[in-house]
Design a protein around this motif. Sequence first.
Motif, PDB file in Angstrom:
ATOM      1  N   ARG A  11      11.422  23.561   4.883  1.00 42.60           N
ATOM      2  CA  ARG A  11      10.495  22.489   4.509  1.00 42.60           C
ATOM      3  C   ARG A  11       9.137  22.838   5.104  1.00 42.60           C
ATOM      4  O   ARG A  11       8.786  22.365   6.182  1.00 42.60           O
ATOM      5  CB  ARG A  11      10.994  21.155   5.024  1.00 42.60           C
ATOM      6  CG  ARG A  11      12.232  20.662   4.329  1.00 42.60           C
ATOM      7  CD  ARG A  11      12.494  19.203   4.698  1.00 42.60           C
ATOM      8  NE  ARG A  11      13.658  18.715   4.012  1.00 42.60           N
ATOM      9  CZ  ARG A  11      14.840  18.526   4.587  1.00 42.60           C
ATOM     10  NH1 ARG A  11      15.007  18.781   5.859  1.00 42.60           N
ATOM     11  NH2 ARG A  11      15.849  18.067   3.890  1.00 42.60           N
ATOM     12  N   TYR A  15       3.695  23.998   1.033  1.00 46.58           N
ATOM     13  CA  TYR A  15       4.681  24.471   0.064  1.00 46.58           C
ATOM     14  C   TYR A  15       4.174  25.660  -0.751  1.00 46.58           C
ATOM     15  O   TYR A  15       4.867  26.673  -0.878  1.00 46.58           O
ATOM     16  CB  TYR A  15       5.094  23.321  -0.870  1.00 46.58           C
ATOM     17  CG  TYR A  15       5.979  23.755  -2.015  1.00 46.58           C
ATOM     18  CD1 TYR A  15       7.322  24.019  -1.806  1.00 46.58           C
ATOM     19  CD2 TYR A  15       5.466  23.898  -3.292  1.00 46.58           C
ATOM     20  CE1 TYR A  15       8.139  24.424  -2.850  1.00 46.58           C
ATOM     21  CE2 TYR A  15       6.275  24.306  -4.341  1.00 46.58           C
ATOM     22  CZ  TYR A  15       7.613  24.571  -4.115  1.00 46.58           C
ATOM     23  OH  TYR A  15       8.408  24.980  -5.148  1.00 46.58           O
ATOM     24  N   GLY A  36       9.470  20.222  -7.323  1.00 44.92           N
ATOM     25  CA  GLY A  36       9.291  20.156  -5.877  1.00 44.92           C
ATOM     26  C   GLY A  36      10.040  21.199  -5.087  1.00 44.92           C
ATOM     27  O   GLY A  36      10.027  21.159  -3.863  1.00 44.92           O
ATOM     28  N   GLY A  37      10.684  22.163  -5.749  1.00 46.61           N
ATOM     29  CA  GLY A  37      11.412  23.161  -4.977  1.00 46.61           C
ATOM     30  C   GLY A  37      11.760  24.401  -5.762  1.00 46.61           C
ATOM     31  O   GLY A  37      11.799  24.401  -6.989  1.00 46.61           O
ATOM     32  N   ALA A  50      11.509  23.842  -0.089  1.00 47.05           N
ATOM     33  CA  ALA A  50      11.459  22.465  -0.580  1.00 47.05           C
ATOM     34  C   ALA A  50      10.122  21.826  -0.226  1.00 47.05           C
ATOM     35  O   ALA A  50       9.769  21.728   0.940  1.00 47.05           O
ATOM     36  CB  ALA A  50      12.605  21.655   0.020  1.00 47.05           C
ATOM     37  N   HIS A  52       9.488  18.728  -1.247  1.00 49.66           N
ATOM     38  CA  HIS A  52       9.741  17.286  -1.266  1.00 49.66           C
ATOM     39  C   HIS A  52      10.290  16.845   0.082  1.00 49.66           C
ATOM     40  O   HIS A  52      10.624  17.654   0.930  1.00 49.66           O
ATOM     41  CB  HIS A  52      10.740  16.941  -2.376  1.00 49.66           C
ATOM     42  CG  HIS A  52      12.039  17.683  -2.240  1.00 49.66           C
ATOM     43  ND1 HIS A  52      13.036  17.288  -1.392  1.00 49.66           N
ATOM     44  CD2 HIS A  52      12.476  18.833  -2.817  1.00 49.66           C
ATOM     45  CE1 HIS A  52      14.049  18.133  -1.473  1.00 49.66           C
ATOM     46  NE2 HIS A  52      13.729  19.092  -2.323  1.00 49.66           N
ATOM     47  N   ASP A  53      10.363  15.551   0.299  1.00 45.84           N
ATOM     48  CA  ASP A  53      10.997  14.950   1.471  1.00 45.84           C
ATOM     49  C   ASP A  53      10.243  15.214   2.769  1.00 45.84           C
ATOM     50  O   ASP A  53      10.793  15.111   3.838  1.00 45.84           O
ATOM     51  CB  ASP A  53      12.453  15.448   1.598  1.00 45.84           C
ATOM     52  CG  ASP A  53      13.323  14.511   2.421  1.00 45.84           C
ATOM     53  OD1 ASP A  53      12.960  13.329   2.573  1.00 45.84           O
ATOM     54  OD2 ASP A  53      14.363  14.975   2.920  1.00 45.84           O
ATOM     55  N   ARG A  54       8.962  15.568   2.707  1.00 42.64           N
ATOM     56  CA  ARG A  54       8.207  15.850   3.928  1.00 42.64           C
ATOM     57  C   ARG A  54       7.755  14.579   4.634  1.00 42.64           C
ATOM     58  O   ARG A  54       7.670  14.554   5.843  1.00 42.64           O
ATOM     59  CB  ARG A  54       6.968  16.690   3.612  1.00 42.64           C
ATOM     60  CG  ARG A  54       7.261  18.082   3.161  1.00 42.64           C
ATOM     61  CD  ARG A  54       7.810  18.985   4.220  1.00 42.64           C
ATOM     62  NE  ARG A  54       6.957  18.996   5.394  1.00 42.64           N
ATOM     63  CZ  ARG A  54       7.381  19.363   6.590  1.00 42.64           C
ATOM     64  NH1 ARG A  54       8.603  19.740   6.772  1.00 42.64           N
ATOM     65  NH2 ARG A  54       6.564  19.353   7.611  1.00 42.64           N
ATOM     66  N   SER A  56       9.087  11.320   4.165  1.00 36.78           N
ATOM     67  CA  SER A  56       9.993  10.181   4.194  1.00 36.78           C
ATOM     68  C   SER A  56      10.500   9.937   5.608  1.00 36.78           C
ATOM     69  O   SER A  56      10.450  10.807   6.470  1.00 36.78           O
ATOM     70  CB  SER A  56      11.170  10.409   3.242  1.00 36.78           C
ATOM     71  OG  SER A  56      11.996  11.434   3.715  1.00 36.78           O
ATOM     72  N   GLU A  94      22.102  11.040  -4.571  1.00 37.94           N
ATOM     73  CA  GLU A  94      20.646  11.204  -4.538  1.00 37.94           C
ATOM     74  C   GLU A  94      20.088  11.128  -5.952  1.00 37.94           C
ATOM     75  O   GLU A  94      20.807  11.385  -6.924  1.00 37.94           O
ATOM     76  CB  GLU A  94      20.291  12.553  -3.906  1.00 37.94           C
ATOM     77  CG  GLU A  94      20.737  12.687  -2.468  1.00 37.94           C
ATOM     78  CD  GLU A  94      19.971  11.785  -1.503  1.00 37.94           C
ATOM     79  OE1 GLU A  94      19.027  11.089  -1.917  1.00 37.94           O
ATOM     80  OE2 GLU A  94      20.343  11.776  -0.316  1.00 37.94           O
ATOM     81  N   TRP A  96      18.418  13.194  -7.539  1.00 42.64           N
ATOM     82  CA  TRP A  96      18.517  14.489  -8.218  1.00 42.64           C
ATOM     83  C   TRP A  96      19.956  14.835  -8.575  1.00 42.64           C
ATOM     84  O   TRP A  96      20.244  15.929  -9.044  1.00 42.64           O
ATOM     85  CB  TRP A  96      17.879  15.604  -7.385  1.00 42.64           C
ATOM     86  CG  TRP A  96      18.248  15.610  -5.944  1.00 42.64           C
ATOM     87  CD1 TRP A  96      19.314  16.249  -5.353  1.00 42.64           C
ATOM     88  CD2 TRP A  96      17.567  14.945  -4.896  1.00 42.64           C
ATOM     89  NE1 TRP A  96      19.333  16.011  -4.003  1.00 42.64           N
ATOM     90  CE2 TRP A  96      18.255  15.205  -3.690  1.00 42.64           C
ATOM     91  CE3 TRP A  96      16.428  14.140  -4.835  1.00 42.64           C
ATOM     92  CZ2 TRP A  96      17.854  14.707  -2.460  1.00 42.64           C
ATOM     93  CZ3 TRP A  96      16.032  13.643  -3.608  1.00 42.64           C
ATOM     94  CH2 TRP A  96      16.744  13.925  -2.447  1.00 42.64           C
TER      95      TRP A  96
END
Length: 128
Positions: A11, A15, A36-37, A50, A52-54, A56, A94, A96
């Motif tokens: 992560r 990115y 996002g990945g 990845a 995404h999810d940075r 949250s 999830e 996804w």
Amino acid sequence: MEVLSSRVLLRPADYQRTLAFYRDTLGLAIAREYPGGTVFFAGQSFIEIAGHDRGSADAAPFPGALWLQVRDVYAVQQQLTAGGVAIAREARAEPWGLHEMRVTDPDGVDLIFVQIPADHPLRRDVRG
């Protein structure tokens, strides 16, 4: 516990910079891309970058994680809980399409246990 496959999940803070490094500088082949990945082939394993999810609340405190595919993430959660392992985030479906649960090791590394449903694109035969 039976682990079916694994990958290193990164992560990065930037990115695009990290993606360019693995794709362009190292020249790794892309296994798959998703919004996002990007997942790269890395011998017998994979490296996933990845983006995404940075931000949250449950994002990994460490810039990387271990991604461990299991047959039944809910059974693994029960097994780990019975063994006294603290669950950082309980198993759930999830957006996804994967079912995931997280545990944190003593050094703060996320272990992401993943169940891939039969109808998920990762389970489809793309050979045509």
